[in-house]
Motif scaffolding. Structure first.
Motif, PDB file in Angstrom:
ATOM      1  N   TRP A 180       0.937  -1.216  -0.055  1.00 41.97           N
ATOM      2  CA  TRP A 180       0.049  -0.210   0.081  1.00 41.97           C
ATOM      3  C   TRP A 180       0.607   1.183  -0.062  1.00 41.97           C
ATOM      4  O   TRP A 180       0.489   2.288  -0.712  1.00 41.97           O
ATOM      5  CB  TRP A 180      -0.861   0.084   1.174  1.00 41.97           C
ATOM      6  N   LYS A 181       2.037   1.068   0.586  1.00 34.80           N
ATOM      7  CA  LYS A 181       2.974   2.292   0.658  1.00 34.80           C
ATOM      8  C   LYS A 181       3.313   2.464  -0.660  1.00 34.80           C
ATOM      9  O   LYS A 181       3.365   3.707  -1.165  1.00 34.80           O
ATOM     10  CB  LYS A 181       4.255   2.081   1.510  1.00 34.80           C
ATOM     11  N   GLN A 182       3.726   1.500  -1.405  1.00 38.26           N
ATOM     12  CA  GLN A 182       4.317   1.651  -2.766  1.00 38.26           C
ATOM     13  C   GLN A 182       3.244   2.229  -3.703  1.00 38.26           C
ATOM     14  O   GLN A 182       3.242   2.965  -4.475  1.00 38.26           O
ATOM     15  CB  GLN A 182       4.923   0.171  -3.211  1.00 38.26           C
ATOM     16  N   CYS A 183       1.945   1.688  -3.609  1.00 34.40           N
ATOM     17  CA  CYS A 183       0.963   2.140  -4.377  1.00 34.40           C
ATOM     18  C   CYS A 183       0.614   3.718  -4.283  1.00 34.40           C
ATOM     19  O   CYS A 183       0.248   4.357  -5.114  1.00 34.40           O
ATOM     20  CB  CYS A 183      -0.590   1.584  -3.886  1.00 34.40           C
ATOM     21  N   GLU A 184       0.898   3.981  -2.995  1.00 37.43           N
ATOM     22  CA  GLU A 184       0.551   5.636  -2.657  1.00 37.43           C
ATOM     23  C   GLU A 184       1.900   6.202  -3.177  1.00 37.43           C
ATOM     24  O   GLU A 184       1.525   7.326  -3.829  1.00 37.43           O
ATOM     25  CB  GLU A 184       0.509   5.727  -1.166  1.00 37.43           C
ATOM     26  N   ASP A 185       2.811   5.865  -3.086  1.00 34.48           N
ATOM     27  CA  ASP A 185       4.089   6.686  -3.625  1.00 34.48           C
ATOM     28  C   ASP A 185       4.157   6.820  -5.223  1.00 34.48           C
ATOM     29  O   ASP A 185       4.701   7.776  -5.575  1.00 34.48           O
ATOM     30  CB  ASP A 185       5.380   6.048  -3.219  1.00 34.48           C
ATOM     31  N   TRP A 186       3.763   5.522  -5.704  1.00 33.90           N
ATOM     32  CA  TRP A 186       3.834   5.655  -7.346  1.00 33.90           C
ATOM     33  C   TRP A 186       2.319   5.918  -8.046  1.00 33.90           C
ATOM     34  O   TRP A 186       2.294   5.920  -9.165  1.00 33.90           O
ATOM     35  CB  TRP A 186       4.346   4.294  -7.621  1.00 33.90           C
ATOM     36  N   GLY A 221      -7.243  -4.180  -0.250  1.00 36.37           N
ATOM     37  CA  GLY A 221      -7.167  -3.616  -1.351  1.00 36.37           C
ATOM     38  C   GLY A 221      -8.565  -3.000  -1.609  1.00 36.37           C
ATOM     39  O   GLY A 221      -8.630  -1.852  -2.121  1.00 36.37           O
ATOM     40  N   ARG A 222      -9.381  -3.898  -1.449  1.00 38.08           N
ATOM     41  CA  ARG A 222     -10.900  -3.181  -1.697  1.00 38.08           C
ATOM     42  C   ARG A 222     -11.299  -2.069  -0.638  1.00 38.08           C
ATOM     43  O   ARG A 222     -11.713  -1.072  -1.219  1.00 38.08           O
ATOM     44  CB  ARG A 222     -11.723  -4.584  -1.135  1.00 38.08           C
ATOM     45  N   GLN A 223     -10.956  -2.183   0.596  1.00 37.28           N
ATOM     46  CA  GLN A 223     -11.044  -0.950   1.500  1.00 37.28           C
ATOM     47  C   GLN A 223     -10.373   0.336   0.971  1.00 37.28           C
ATOM     48  O   GLN A 223     -10.943   1.367   0.981  1.00 37.28           O
ATOM     49  CB  GLN A 223     -10.603  -1.318   2.819  1.00 37.28           C
ATOM     50  N   ARG A 224      -9.107   0.150   0.517  1.00 41.06           N
ATOM     51  CA  ARG A 224      -8.458   1.339  -0.006  1.00 41.06           C
ATOM     52  C   ARG A 224      -8.641   1.604  -1.545  1.00 41.06           C
ATOM     53  O   ARG A 224      -8.175   2.724  -2.082  1.00 41.06           O
ATOM     54  CB  ARG A 224      -6.881   1.055   0.133  1.00 41.06           C
ATOM     55  N   GLY A 225      -9.743   0.877  -2.103  1.00 38.06           N
ATOM     56  CA  GLY A 225      -9.837   1.249  -3.263  1.00 38.06           C
ATOM     57  C   GLY A 225      -9.031   0.942  -4.535  1.00 38.06           C
ATOM     58  O   GLY A 225      -9.032   1.544  -5.528  1.00 38.06           O
TER      59      GLY A 225
END
Ligand code: SF4
Length: 203
Positions: A115-121, A148-152
């Motif tokens: 999740w950190k990498q999804c946000e960073d990128w 993943g679902r909760q975070r969209g």
């Protein structure tokens, strides 16, 4: 036969070398940026028999894979001059290898870090490789799906068998993405000619 390398192979290698250098110097990319529609990252370990899978996703569906988990193992440039420091760098690199990170402190390395990498990128789409022989990833699949679902985020689980395309073929891997892009993303391929083809015609 003297056992030396076949000159035809050497000649082909030299041609490929020149082609690669020319493309590098011209700053050419494997696919045109204007075709890219989705930002994505690749997570977990890839199939070694389908090293160019990300290129296919880009060319077929316009999914721009920005980074793969394996390229985040170690970002310090390796020392090449000082022998002692070079050995320390190698040891540090081996300490951080994907398999070791997954099996030691796996949850944080696999789940939280994603999740950190999804946000960073700024990548809302994840190509989630799943080695069918790996129990480690199987234990966190439900957790990854839920979070993943909760975070969209959209997660495309792509099963593979690491070194053996007989168990999960390259075509089966492509079909997983085709199905998800059509049914969940409601997407149209950027190149429909790449949706269906036999494995024999690709690397
Ligand atoms: S623990 Fe599993 S997912 Fe991680 S690198 Fe090893 S085989 Fe791949």
């Amino acid at each position: 036969m003297d056992g030396g390398a076949d000159p035809r192979v050497i000649s082909t290698c030299e041609k490929v070398d020149k082609l690669l250098m020319k493309a590098y110097e011209n700053r050419e990319t494997a696919y045109p940026a204007y075709k890219m529609k989705y930002r994505a990252i690749v997570w977990s370990c890839p199939a070694h028999y389908y090293a160019n899978f990300s290129n296919w996703i880009a060319n077929c569906w316009g999914v721009n894979v920005l980074v793969e988990m394996e390229s985040l193992n170690y970002t310090k440039p390796l020392e090449t001059e000082d022998k002692e420091e070079a050995l320390r760098d190698l040891a540090r690199l081996y300490e951080r290898m994907v398999m070791r990170r997954h099996t030691n402190g796996g949850y944080q390395n696999v789940v939280d870090e994603l999740w950190k990498q999804c946000e960073d990128w700024n990548a809302p789409l994840v190509i989630m490789y799943q080695n069918v022989a790996c129990k480690n990833m199987a234990t966190v699949q439900g957790i990854l799906d839920d979070q993943g679902r909760q975070r969209g985020y959209n997660l495309i689980w792509v099963e593979h068998d690491l070194m053996d395309p007989r168990t999960v073929s390259r075509r089966t891997m492509r079909d997983k993405v085709n199905e998800y892009m059509r049914t969940v993303m409601k997407a149209e391929p950027v190149d429909p000619s790449l949706v269906e083809f036999e494995d024999e015609v690709c690397m």
